[in-house]
Design an enzyme around this catalytic site. Structure first.
Site, short mmCIF file in Angstrom:
data_model
loop_
_atom_site.label_atom_id
_atom_site.label_comp_id
_atom_site.label_asym_id
_atom_site.label_seq_id
_atom_site.Cartn_x
_atom_site.Cartn_y
_atom_site.Cartn_z
N CYS A 88 9.08 -2.28 5.10
CA CYS A 88 7.76 -1.71 4.83
C CYS A 88 7.74 -0.19 4.96
CB CYS A 88 6.73 -2.31 5.79
SG CYS A 88 6.70 -4.11 5.74
N CYS A 213 -5.62 -9.85 9.51
CA CYS A 213 -4.42 -9.77 8.68
C CYS A 213 -4.70 -8.94 7.42
CB CYS A 213 -3.98 -11.17 8.25
SG CYS A 213 -3.88 -12.38 9.60
N LYS A 340 -5.39 -2.76 5.90
CA LYS A 340 -6.42 -3.79 5.96
C LYS A 340 -7.24 -3.84 4.68
CE LYS A 340 -8.61 -7.10 7.88
NZ LYS A 340 -9.10 -7.51 6.55
N HIS A 344 -0.91 -4.34 1.07
CA HIS A 344 0.38 -3.74 1.40
C HIS A 344 1.41 -3.95 0.30
CE1 HIS A 344 3.80 -2.33 3.45
NE2 HIS A 344 4.17 -3.45 4.06
#
Length: 405
Positions: A88, A213, A340, A344
């Site tokens: 990431c 999440c 959020k 992503h």
């Protein structure tokens, strides 16, 4: 003796696509969207770019293994182009490559671009990837929600935080990020939520609920960097320069030795210490104006603020609930909505974070603009799981042109 890169490189221009479910666009479309904005912002011609870096993680689904798609999509002038992937932190890695190239004198102007088309993979979350036969023998059933839920449990146990207090602190983080994201036209999710909705949401992995999440998204972000002297010669004023770039990767201690208790990120603390030293920061709680951190889960943001030495150990819950990290708090975190609300798209996230810092420091962030323009901003990416990861930290800040020779 190494002296670091502080103020040796300036951001000349940046761009960012709209993040979301971009079903009708391919990766090349997203690259172009971010690049066109960055090039116009930089005020240069394509022919002036001398090297480029492409970040993407799940390349099998969109661009393939090499960096050639970046060169082709942008019609770059047959310059060296390198593809990087580091979980990431991939977008931050592309930025680091471009910055280091300029700082070393290898080129005058370099480009970094990150892109990901996760929606096309067909997965509801991040696609499962083989990590090698040896790794899979002891990590066969790991999941991101499950691993970060263990982080929450370990943190609560170590610091004596009740289940209710932990849930409410995480809920505050999610509500805060959605409030911020609602003001951002490039965010994937722009809906405000309230604490009751977060607290009563379906459980994903105890104690992480649905709103703890981040989501899956498509997006791209781009940066063009040069030396401060060249930026000044191109008419740029009040430059945004790179103060520090640091990367730390797990060495096995977390997963293979009981000296780690599972309540914090070893790599974040290591990278933060080095970044502060490189940037000359001695009191980060007072000297950093704002943060973008890797809020893949709400607990990650909470723990990270201690690992960055902003909140005292065991006290981040109090700072969160007191509004310290709110948009109008002392040190905003995720003022653009964070992972959020953006989701992503792995290769793009690190550069998207830097894009927000860059806009805020120039007073160009629109409805979400911080009233007191930030002077120093810090971004944090965490790739992998708490017990095996890579952490990348960038610090950028203002540097007036009159400070240049």
């Amino acid at each position: 003796m190494a002296s670091g890169i502080k103020d040796k490189v300036a951001i000349l221009g940046m761009g960012c696509s709209r993040f979301g479910e971009r079903w009708n666009d391919n990766a090349e479309d997203l690259m172009i969207e971010a690049y066109v904005e960055a090039l116009a912002d930089a005020g240069i011609e394509k022919s002036q770019i001398e090297a480029a870096w492409l970040a993407t993680a799940i390349e099998e689904e969109h661009v393939g293994k090499s960096a050639v798609p970046l060169s082709m999509a942008l019609r770059l002038p047959n310059i060296p182009v390198t593809r990087v992937e580091n979980y990431c932190a991939s977008g931050s890695e592309a930025f680091r490559g471009a910055v280091y190239a300029v700082a070393s004198g290898a080129c005058d102007i370099a480009l970094a671009l990150g892109v990901e088309k996760l929606k096309d993979t067909g997965y509801g979350g991040l696609p499962q990837r083989n990590r090698g036969s040896v790794n899979d023998m002891f990590w066969a059933n790991a999941s991101a929600p499950g691993s970060f839920a263990q982080l929450a449990s370990a943190y609560s146990a170590k610091h004596g935080v009740s289940k209710d207090d932990m849930k409410r602190a995480m809920a505050h983080i999610s509500v805060k990020s959605h409030d911020n994201g609602s003001k951002n036209p490039k965010a994937h999710l722009r809906n405000k939520i309230n604490e009751d909705k977060v607290m009563n949401a379906p459980m994903i992995a105890e104690p992480l609920g649905l709103f703890d999440c981040c989501g899956v998204s498509d997006g791209s972000a781009c940066a063009i960097v040069t030396t401060p002297e060249i930026a000044k010669s191109l008419g740029k004023t009040d430059l945004i320069t790179v103060k520090a770039l640091q990367l730390s990767a797990s060495n096995g201690t977390e997963a293979q030795h009981n000296s780690w208790d599972g309540s914090y990120f070893v790599t974040t603390r290591a990278a933060a210490n080095r970044a502060y030293k490189e940037a000359g920061i001695t009191k980060p709680r007072d000297q950093i104006s704002m943060f973008e951190v890797h809020d893949c889960f709400s607990i990650t943001e909470l723990v990270t603020m201690e690992d960055l030495f902003i909140s005292d150990e065991g006290k981040a819950v109090n700072d969160v609930m007191d509004g310290f990290y709110d948009a109008d708090g002392k040190v905003p975190c995720q003022i653009d909505g964070g992972l959020k609300c953006f989701g992503h798209p792995i290769g793009a996230s690190g550069l998207r974070m830097i894009y927000e810092m860059y806009l805020q420091m120039q007073g160009r962030a629109g409805d979400r603009q911080r009233k007191e323009e930030p002077v120093v901003g810090m971004t944090h990416n965490l790739g992998g799981f708490p017990h095996q990861n890579v952490c990348s930290i960038s610090i950028i800040g203002k540097k007036a042109c009159n400070a240049l020779p």
